[in-house]
Scaffold this motif. Structure first.
Motif, PDB file in Angstrom:
ATOM      1  N   THR A  79       0.907  -1.167   0.071  1.00 58.31           N
ATOM      2  CA  THR A  79       0.010   0.126   0.013  1.00 58.31           C
ATOM      3  C   THR A  79       0.721   1.161   0.005  1.00 58.31           C
ATOM      4  N   ASP A  80       2.273   1.180   0.114  1.00 59.86           N
ATOM      5  CA  ASP A  80       3.181   2.486  -0.060  1.00 59.86           C
ATOM      6  C   ASP A  80       2.893   2.542  -1.237  1.00 59.86           C
ATOM      7  N   LEU A  81       2.711   1.957  -2.318  1.00 61.49           N
ATOM      8  CA  LEU A  81       2.808   2.336  -3.774  1.00 61.49           C
ATOM      9  C   LEU A  81       1.091   2.926  -4.139  1.00 61.49           C
ATOM     10  N   THR A 107       1.722  -2.926   4.356  1.00 67.46           N
ATOM     11  CA  THR A 107       2.858  -2.434   3.687  1.00 67.46           C
ATOM     12  C   THR A 107       4.140  -2.994   4.377  1.00 67.46           C
ATOM     13  N   THR A 108       5.004  -3.703   3.767  1.00 64.96           N
ATOM     14  CA  THR A 108       6.394  -4.175   4.448  1.00 64.96           C
ATOM     15  C   THR A 108       7.254  -2.955   4.517  1.00 64.96           C
ATOM     16  N   GLU A 109       6.834  -1.941   3.957  1.00 63.51           N
ATOM     17  CA  GLU A 109       7.943  -0.879   4.070  1.00 63.51           C
ATOM     18  C   GLU A 109       7.734   0.143   5.378  1.00 63.51           C
ATOM     19  N   SER A 120       3.291 -15.020  -7.333  1.00 58.13           N
ATOM     20  CA  SER A 120       4.734 -14.654  -6.749  1.00 58.13           C
ATOM     21  C   SER A 120       4.919 -13.133  -7.040  1.00 58.13           C
ATOM     22  N   GLY A 121       5.546 -12.604  -6.245  1.00 58.78           N
ATOM     23  CA  GLY A 121       5.796 -11.163  -6.463  1.00 58.78           C
ATOM     24  C   GLY A 121       4.981 -10.338  -5.785  1.00 58.78           C
ATOM     25  N   VAL A 122       3.876 -10.761  -5.168  1.00 60.77           N
ATOM     26  CA  VAL A 122       2.919  -9.836  -4.238  1.00 60.77           C
ATOM     27  C   VAL A 122       3.504  -9.627  -3.018  1.00 60.77           C
ATOM     28  N   GLY A 123       4.696 -10.160  -2.438  1.00 58.19           N
ATOM     29  CA  GLY A 123       5.060  -9.988  -1.223  1.00 58.19           C
ATOM     30  C   GLY A 123       4.908 -11.081   0.109  1.00 58.19           C
ATOM     31  N   LYS A 124       4.387 -12.147  -0.439  1.00 54.59           N
ATOM     32  CA  LYS A 124       4.317 -13.232   0.881  1.00 54.59           C
ATOM     33  C   LYS A 124       5.515 -13.444   1.518  1.00 54.59           C
ATOM     34  N   SER A 125       6.681 -13.553   0.882  1.00 55.02           N
ATOM     35  CA  SER A 125       8.111 -13.886   1.679  1.00 55.02           C
ATOM     36  C   SER A 125       8.204 -12.531   2.593  1.00 55.02           C
ATOM     37  N   SER A 126       8.172 -11.453   1.904  1.00 53.91           N
ATOM     38  CA  SER A 126       8.279 -10.267   2.769  1.00 53.91           C
ATOM     39  C   SER A 126       7.518 -10.134   4.007  1.00 53.91           C
ATOM     40  N   LEU A 127       6.159 -10.484   3.744  1.00 58.40           N
ATOM     41  CA  LEU A 127       5.149 -10.266   4.916  1.00 58.40           C
ATOM     42  C   LEU A 127       5.674 -11.345   6.139  1.00 58.40           C
TER      43      LEU A 127
HETATM   44  P1  GDP Z   1       6.632 -13.420  -3.011  1.00 58.42           P
HETATM   45  O1  GDP Z   1       6.961 -13.875  -4.182  1.00 58.42           O
HETATM   46  O2  GDP Z   1       4.972 -13.268  -2.982  1.00 58.42           O
HETATM   47  O3  GDP Z   1       7.125 -14.071  -1.789  1.00 58.42           O
HETATM   48  O4  GDP Z   1       7.076 -11.865  -2.918  1.00 58.42           O
HETATM   49  P2  GDP Z   1       8.312 -11.303  -2.245  1.00 58.42           P
HETATM   50  O5  GDP Z   1       8.333 -11.176  -0.852  1.00 58.42           O
HETATM   51  O6  GDP Z   1       9.477 -12.075  -2.886  1.00 58.42           O
HETATM   52  O7  GDP Z   1       8.211  -9.809  -2.869  1.00 58.42           O
HETATM   53  C1  GDP Z   1       8.499  -9.412  -4.159  1.00 58.42           C
HETATM   54  C2  GDP Z   1       9.000  -8.201  -4.508  1.00 58.42           C
HETATM   55  O8  GDP Z   1       8.200  -6.948  -3.725  1.00 58.42           O
HETATM   56  C3  GDP Z   1      10.236  -7.805  -3.667  1.00 58.42           C
HETATM   57  O9  GDP Z   1      11.068  -7.023  -4.483  1.00 58.42           O
HETATM   58  C4  GDP Z   1       9.935  -7.175  -2.306  1.00 58.42           C
HETATM   59  O10 GDP Z   1      10.809  -6.231  -1.759  1.00 58.42           O
HETATM   60  C5  GDP Z   1       8.815  -6.318  -2.828  1.00 58.42           C
HETATM   61  N1  GDP Z   1       7.798  -5.893  -1.876  1.00 58.42           N
HETATM   62  C6  GDP Z   1       7.418  -6.624  -0.662  1.00 58.42           C
HETATM   63  N2  GDP Z   1       6.427  -6.244  -0.036  1.00 58.42           N
HETATM   64  C7  GDP Z   1       6.296  -4.864  -0.279  1.00 58.42           C
HETATM   65  C8  GDP Z   1       5.699  -3.741   0.001  1.00 58.42           C
HETATM   66  O11 GDP Z   1       4.941  -3.709   1.140  1.00 58.42           O
HETATM   67  N3  GDP Z   1       6.027  -2.410  -0.611  1.00 58.42           N
HETATM   68  C9  GDP Z   1       6.743  -2.493  -1.695  1.00 58.42           C
HETATM   69  N4  GDP Z   1       6.909  -1.205  -2.341  1.00 58.42           N
HETATM   70  N5  GDP Z   1       7.506  -3.680  -2.224  1.00 58.42           N
HETATM   71  C10 GDP Z   1       7.164  -4.875  -1.557  1.00 58.42           C
END
Ligand code: GDP
Ligand code: ZN
Length: 313
Positions: free
Chosen positions: A128-130, A156-158, A181-188
């Protein structure tokens, strides 16, 4: 082994499984203990509640019974047969992101798949930071799902406070994260489980010898950020594996898809023809509801598209 070598029966929950070897966490907390399965038991998965007995030297244990399951998450194996991969899950968190932006049809596919499991879905909009650059379009989309009764959490993980709503949603429940993939699951998940030890899975030191490296679904106790290090804190539990994250629309039949659209459910008995397929039949209650604006046309279009993809396979 003589029965006397094991202590009394106690309750526990499976935190990982490797064939006939399981890690079991005692009820009330504490490190997991590596256990084997009594001969007549099989098919246990991560998240199962079990009755087990610790060996007197406390190095390992034996699982003697499986408890009732509230829910089970299944995935097709290599031969396409559905196999349970995790049990007793309270909610499926469907993660999508401001970027790459989700299509409504994709959200509907995940919701239908979740509804078929009987496990409650929750929509999580990450990044949501975007959001400021994206305008109100996604907000309007989310409000439509909230109106259907689905909880929506934005994250937001930011930012430091970006996960507070998520923590509240996770507390006291067992959850899984799914999504593209890419939505931020690992980051969360990294933010929820910052402690490396927690992520590897707390296992008692004695049990750790000969650790298996198989990628199995694991159950993690989440720390509660409000409660500091308090051991009884229930920040909720998370079951995670690469396979679970890829959960999607698999092996559903037409009826499951139809019932997966929750706003259709009350209308399904009301079509003129009992075998109505809701295409162009006269007296179709679904088509009439679309007409009256009670079913969103985009949801109905999603329904049709999902059925078409079923027919293709
Ligand atoms: P996964 O494939 O769902 O596990 O996604 P990742 O956790 O690998 O995240 C994919 C990309 O999105 C990475 O480059 C992260 O740094 C980025 N990302 C994750 N969470 C956020 C967020 O809240 N804000 C922004 N701007 N980028 C994020
Ligand atoms: Zn109909």
């Amino acid at each position: 082994l003589a029965a006397g070598e094991y202590g009394p029966e106690q309750n526990g929950r499976v935190t990982a499984h490797f064939g006939r070897t399981l890690d079991v966490r005692p009820e009330g907390g504490g490190d997991a203990v590596r256990c084997h399965l009594r001969a007549n038991l099989e098919g246990l998965v991560t998240g199962d509640r079990v009755i087990w007995r610790a060996a007197h030297d406390a190095r390992d244990g034996v699982v003697v019974a499986r408890g009732e399951r509230d829910s089970v998450l299944e995935r097709p194996d290599a031969r396409g047969q559905l196999k349970p991969v995790a049990a007793n899950i309270d909610q499926i968190l469907i993660v999508f992101a401001v970027e790459p932006a989700p299509h409504a049809n994709l959200i509907d596919r995940y919701l239908v798949a979740a509804e078929a499991t009987g496990i409650a879905p929750v929509l999580v909009l990450n990044k949501t930071d975007l959001l400021p650059e994206r305008g109100g379009e996604l907000r309007a989309l989310l409000e439509r799902y909230e109106a259907l009764g689905y909880p929506v959490v934005t994250t937001t993980t930011e930012r430091e406070d970006g996960l507070s709503a998520l923590h509240a949603r996770l507390a006291g429940r067992t959850s899984v994260f799914v999504g593209q993939s890419g939505v931020g699951k690992s980051s969360l998940i990294d933010r929820l489980l910052p402690d490396e030890e927690l992520r590897i899975g707390a296992l008692s030191k004695d049990s750790r010898k000969g650790t298996h490296t198989t990628t199995t679904a694991r159950l993690y106790a989440l720390p509660d950020p409000e409660a500091g290090d308090h051991p009884e804190a229930d920040g909720g539990e998370l079951i995670d594996s690469p396979g679970i994250r890829e959960f999607g629309l698999t092996h559903l039949d037409e009826q499951q898809v139809t019932e997966g659209f929750i706003e259709f459910r009350d209308l399904l008995g009301r079509c003129r023809f009992r075998d109505c397929r809701h295409r162009q039949e006269p007296g179709c209650a679904l088509l009439a509801a679309v007409e009256r604006g009670e079913i969103h046309p985009e949801r109905f279009a999603s329904y049709r598209r999902i059925l078409e993809t079923l027919e293709d396979t």
